[in-house]
Design a protein around this motif. Structure first.
Motif, PDB file in Angstrom:
ATOM      1  N   ASP A 105      31.152  23.028 -15.369  1.00 25.23           N
ATOM      2  CA  ASP A 105      32.512  22.698 -14.932  1.00 25.23           C
ATOM      3  C   ASP A 105      33.096  21.599 -15.807  1.00 25.23           C
ATOM      4  O   ASP A 105      32.366  20.799 -16.396  1.00 25.23           O
ATOM      5  N   GLU A 106      34.413  21.578 -15.895  1.00 30.88           N
ATOM      6  CA  GLU A 106      35.131  20.561 -16.666  1.00 30.88           C
ATOM      7  C   GLU A 106      35.740  19.529 -15.724  1.00 30.88           C
ATOM      8  O   GLU A 106      36.264  19.875 -14.674  1.00 30.88           O
ATOM      9  N   TYR A 133      38.338  15.423 -21.535  1.00 33.30           N
ATOM     10  CA  TYR A 133      37.446  16.101 -20.608  1.00 33.30           C
ATOM     11  C   TYR A 133      35.978  15.882 -20.946  1.00 33.30           C
ATOM     12  O   TYR A 133      35.611  15.666 -22.096  1.00 33.30           O
ATOM     13  N   VAL A 140      32.138  17.877 -19.769  1.00 34.77           N
ATOM     14  CA  VAL A 140      31.582  19.064 -19.127  1.00 34.77           C
ATOM     15  C   VAL A 140      30.347  18.650 -18.340  1.00 34.77           C
ATOM     16  O   VAL A 140      29.451  17.997 -18.875  1.00 34.77           O
ATOM     17  N   ARG A 192      34.255  19.513 -24.804  1.00 37.08           N
ATOM     18  CA  ARG A 192      34.309  20.913 -24.377  1.00 37.08           C
ATOM     19  C   ARG A 192      33.934  21.861 -25.510  1.00 37.08           C
ATOM     20  O   ARG A 192      33.975  23.073 -25.331  1.00 37.08           O
ATOM     21  N   SER A 195      27.587  29.754 -12.955  1.00 38.70           N
ATOM     22  CA  SER A 195      28.943  29.713 -12.423  1.00 38.70           C
ATOM     23  C   SER A 195      29.801  28.900 -13.389  1.00 38.70           C
ATOM     24  O   SER A 195      29.473  27.752 -13.697  1.00 38.70           O
ATOM     25  N   ASP A 207      33.627  27.514 -15.075  1.00 38.12           N
ATOM     26  CA  ASP A 207      35.006  27.076 -14.865  1.00 38.12           C
ATOM     27  C   ASP A 207      35.916  28.065 -15.587  1.00 38.12           C
ATOM     28  O   ASP A 207      35.791  28.256 -16.796  1.00 38.12           O
ATOM     29  N   SER A 246      38.839  27.840 -16.508  1.00 36.73           N
ATOM     30  CA  SER A 246      39.720  27.253 -17.523  1.00 36.73           C
ATOM     31  C   SER A 246      39.009  27.084 -18.858  1.00 36.73           C
ATOM     32  O   SER A 246      39.627  26.817 -19.870  1.00 36.73           O
ATOM     33  N   ALA A 276      32.387  33.547 -11.639  1.00 37.81           N
ATOM     34  CA  ALA A 276      33.445  32.532 -11.561  1.00 37.81           C
ATOM     35  C   ALA A 276      33.197  31.674 -10.333  1.00 37.81           C
ATOM     36  O   ALA A 276      32.880  32.194  -9.261  1.00 37.81           O
ATOM     37  N   ASP A 277      33.320  30.369 -10.467  1.00 39.38           N
ATOM     38  CA  ASP A 277      33.066  29.525  -9.311  1.00 39.38           C
ATOM     39  C   ASP A 277      34.171  29.686  -8.274  1.00 39.38           C
ATOM     40  O   ASP A 277      35.314  29.996  -8.571  1.00 39.38           O
ATOM     41  N   HIS A 286      37.780  27.997  -8.445  1.00 39.74           N
ATOM     42  CA  HIS A 286      38.785  28.573  -9.328  1.00 39.74           C
ATOM     43  C   HIS A 286      39.243  29.953  -8.867  1.00 39.74           C
ATOM     44  O   HIS A 286      40.388  30.342  -9.119  1.00 39.74           O
ATOM     45  N   GLN A 289      41.762  29.118  -6.373  1.00 42.03           N
ATOM     46  CA  GLN A 289      42.938  28.614  -7.086  1.00 42.03           C
ATOM     47  C   GLN A 289      43.821  29.774  -7.541  1.00 42.03           C
ATOM     48  O   GLN A 289      45.056  29.721  -7.425  1.00 42.03           O
TER      49      GLN A 289
END
Length: 202
Positions: free
Chosen positions: A19-20, A30, A32, A49, A73, A75, A77, A95-96, A99, A102
């Motif tokens: 995840d970011e 950012y 990670v 990243r 899993s 992120d 983005s 995909a987590d 998100h 979202q």
């Protein structure tokens, strides 16, 4: 004075989260975070990243650890799917849930805006006025988790449901997604339930 280096036990790592996190909101700064999803513990931090830097951290764990990971899993983005497939040969990429929800909320918000625009183009009538009043300041009533709505927002949600069957249906599905993500640990069971949600819309 010597500083003792902390050793993280990766022998039981099976499910990895990538995840970011923004160090400062609104800026391109950012890091990670790598997380053991079974123990809910951070196990790595990458100050960039860039895929080559994330890959270097992962490969430093050794092939034995990487080969035992069965699920990653990611992120949405970030563009990590290709990296995971190269470095973690036995892992399934998912995909987590944050998100995924979202995206669900984004689609619901788009639908609300579309219903509002379509209503604005209609000739003046009592029905148009009712829809306009119901949709006014309804964003949070639609997007917030239903159990966290204030009494005022609950009333607003009921107004929206009465004037728009589409938004009522999408809101119901959004809440069912949330329930599934919150209560289901078994991926096969969750897939079946998500299929039922999709089927009920068609």
């Amino acid at each position: 004075m010597s500083v003792k280096k902390m050793v993280i036990d990766l022998s039981g790592l099976r499910r990895l989260g990538i995840d970011e996190i923004a160090l400062r909101k609104g800026q391109e700064n950012y890091v990670v975070v790598l997380v053991d999803l079974d123990r809910y513990e951070p196990i790595g931090l990458v100050a960039s990243r860039k895929q080559k830097e994330i890959r270097a951290v992962l490969e430093n764990w050794g092939s034995e650890v990487l080969e035992q990971i069965v699920e990653v899993s990611i992120d949405l983005s970030g563009n990590y799917k290709g990296l995971v497939e190269k470095v973690l040969p036995n892992a399934v990429v998912v995909a987590d849930r944050f998100h995924v929800m979202q995206l669900v909320n984004k689609e619901l918000n788009r639908a609300q805006n579309r219903v509002r625009r379509e209503n604005e183009s209609k000739p003046e009538s009592s029905e148009k006025m009712c829809i306009e009043v119901a949709l006014k300041q309804s964003k949070y009533a639609l997007l917030k988790p239903e159990e966290k709505l204030t009494e005022k927002q609950k009333l607003k949600l009921e107004e929206v449901r009465k004037v728009s069957p589409l938004l009522a249906m999408m809101h119901e599905q959004k809440e069912r997604f949330r329930t599934i993500f919150g209560e289901t640990d078994n991926w096969l069971d969750a897939t079946f339930k998500l299929g039922l949600v999709k089927g009920s819309s068609g």
